[in-house]
Design a protein around this motif. Structure first.
Motif, short mmCIF file in Angstrom:
data_model
loop_
_atom_site.label_atom_id
_atom_site.label_comp_id
_atom_site.label_asym_id
_atom_site.label_seq_id
_atom_site.Cartn_x
_atom_site.Cartn_y
_atom_site.Cartn_z
N ILE A 97 5.43 7.69 -12.53
CA ILE A 97 4.01 7.90 -12.27
C ILE A 97 3.90 8.88 -11.11
O ILE A 97 4.35 8.60 -10.01
CB ILE A 97 3.28 6.59 -11.90
N GLU A 155 0.54 1.74 -2.30
CA GLU A 155 1.07 2.75 -3.22
C GLU A 155 0.52 2.60 -4.64
O GLU A 155 -0.17 3.49 -5.14
CB GLU A 155 2.61 2.67 -3.24
N LEU A 156 0.82 1.48 -5.29
CA LEU A 156 0.52 1.37 -6.71
C LEU A 156 0.38 -0.10 -7.09
O LEU A 156 1.05 -0.97 -6.52
CB LEU A 156 1.65 2.00 -7.54
N TRP A 181 -1.95 0.82 -14.76
CA TRP A 181 -1.70 1.03 -13.33
C TRP A 181 -2.84 1.77 -12.67
O TRP A 181 -3.64 2.46 -13.33
CB TRP A 181 -0.39 1.78 -13.13
N ARG A 182 -2.89 1.58 -11.36
CA ARG A 182 -3.85 2.34 -10.55
C ARG A 182 -3.23 2.55 -9.17
O ARG A 182 -2.45 1.72 -8.68
CB ARG A 182 -5.18 1.59 -10.42
N ARG A 183 -3.60 3.65 -8.58
CA ARG A 183 -3.10 3.98 -7.25
C ARG A 183 -3.84 3.16 -6.20
O ARG A 183 -5.04 2.87 -6.34
CB ARG A 183 -3.25 5.47 -6.96
#
Length: 266
Positions: free
Chosen positions: A31, A207-208, A262-264
């Motif tokens: 990513i 971060e993630l 996912w997302r930051r």
């Protein structure tokens, strides 16, 4: 690893490598250029088929017949045969691939397994199905990702967030005893029940955040190693070929899916 066996997918800032020749596993998930999966032989993320986790002493019963499987995690058999077999690429595009493999020795029943892996911006969906050619048989399917604990960017290590309805009590032989207990604090090498579907977050603070979701109600969580954590959605508990068999027939295949989104953070 032959480069001819590797299918590469890309969407948005995500890149995925699927190694058909090495057990149909995801060998990479990046990513924004950052690798999320542990690298090396046996790691990445592999399909568990035609069983998940451990089978007690490598033996399971189908009707009056008792079958024996190789003890690849003595005294038990573990994680199926699919991860050790070459898969064939049936379809490959920029964002999707379909793989197949044939079940056979040391598994006692012929059949076919199909995987579909589809990448979109912000999510990866994995689907798997098992078909019987002739005789019906019990089976399980699932996925075994190794998520890196440290993404190598100086942040905190990964933590796991989930709310399970129960935990399968683990005996000294690492198999469920059959008792359901209130979830215990980690570290874990344990199976949890989520009757409304698997929903586990892997969070790298600042971060993630990656969510592992599935309509299945079983998930094994393993975080006893310093390098990685595992979140394994599956169609039944460990030793399920004996304790909760799901019969695959010519008219009724076994199918399951999981989506990672996912997302930051920060």
């Amino acid at each position: 690893m032959s480069t001819e066996d590797v299918v590469r997918l890309a969407a948005g800032e995500a890149e995925v490598s699927v190694d058909a020749g090495d057990g149909g596993r995801l060998s990479s998930l990046r990513i924004g250029g950052v690798e999320l999966l542990r690298q090396g032989a046996g790691f990445g993320s592999f399909p568990m088929v035609p069983w998940c986790g451990r089978v007690a002493e490598g033996r399971f019963r189908d009707g009056a017949e008792v079958w024996r499987l190789p003890l690849n995690d003595p005294p038990h058999a573990i994680h199926g045969t699919g991860r050790e077999m070459p898969w064939k690429v049936a379809l490959a595009s920029g964002t999707e691939t379909v793989l197949t493999c044939e079940l056979g020795e040391p598994w006692p029943y012929p059949g076919r397994v199909t995987q579909r892996i589809a990448l979109e911006d912000g999510a990866l969906t994995l689907c798997m199905g098992v078909e019987a050619y002739e005789s019906s048989f019990p089976a399980q399917i699932g996925w075994h990702p190794w998520f890196l604990r440290d993404l190598g960017r100086g942040g905190e290590g990964a933590r796991l967030e989930f709310d399970a309805a129960w935990q399968e009590e683990r005996g000294g032989d690492h198999l469920p005893t059959g008792r359901r207990i209130a979830p215990l604090p980690g570290p874990w090498d344990d199976c949890f029940g989520m009757p409304d579907g698997v929903d586990v977050k892997v969070v790298w603070p600042g971060e993630l955040e990656l969510t592992v979701a599935s309509r299945e109600q079983w998930v094994v969580v393993y975080d006893e190693q310093a390098e990685a954590v595992c979140v394994e959605p599956q169609t039944g508990p460990p030793n399920g070929l004996n304790t909760l068999p799901r019969l695959v027939t010519q008219l009724d295949p076994l199918e399951a899916s999981t989506t990672w989104s996912w997302r930051r953070l920060g």
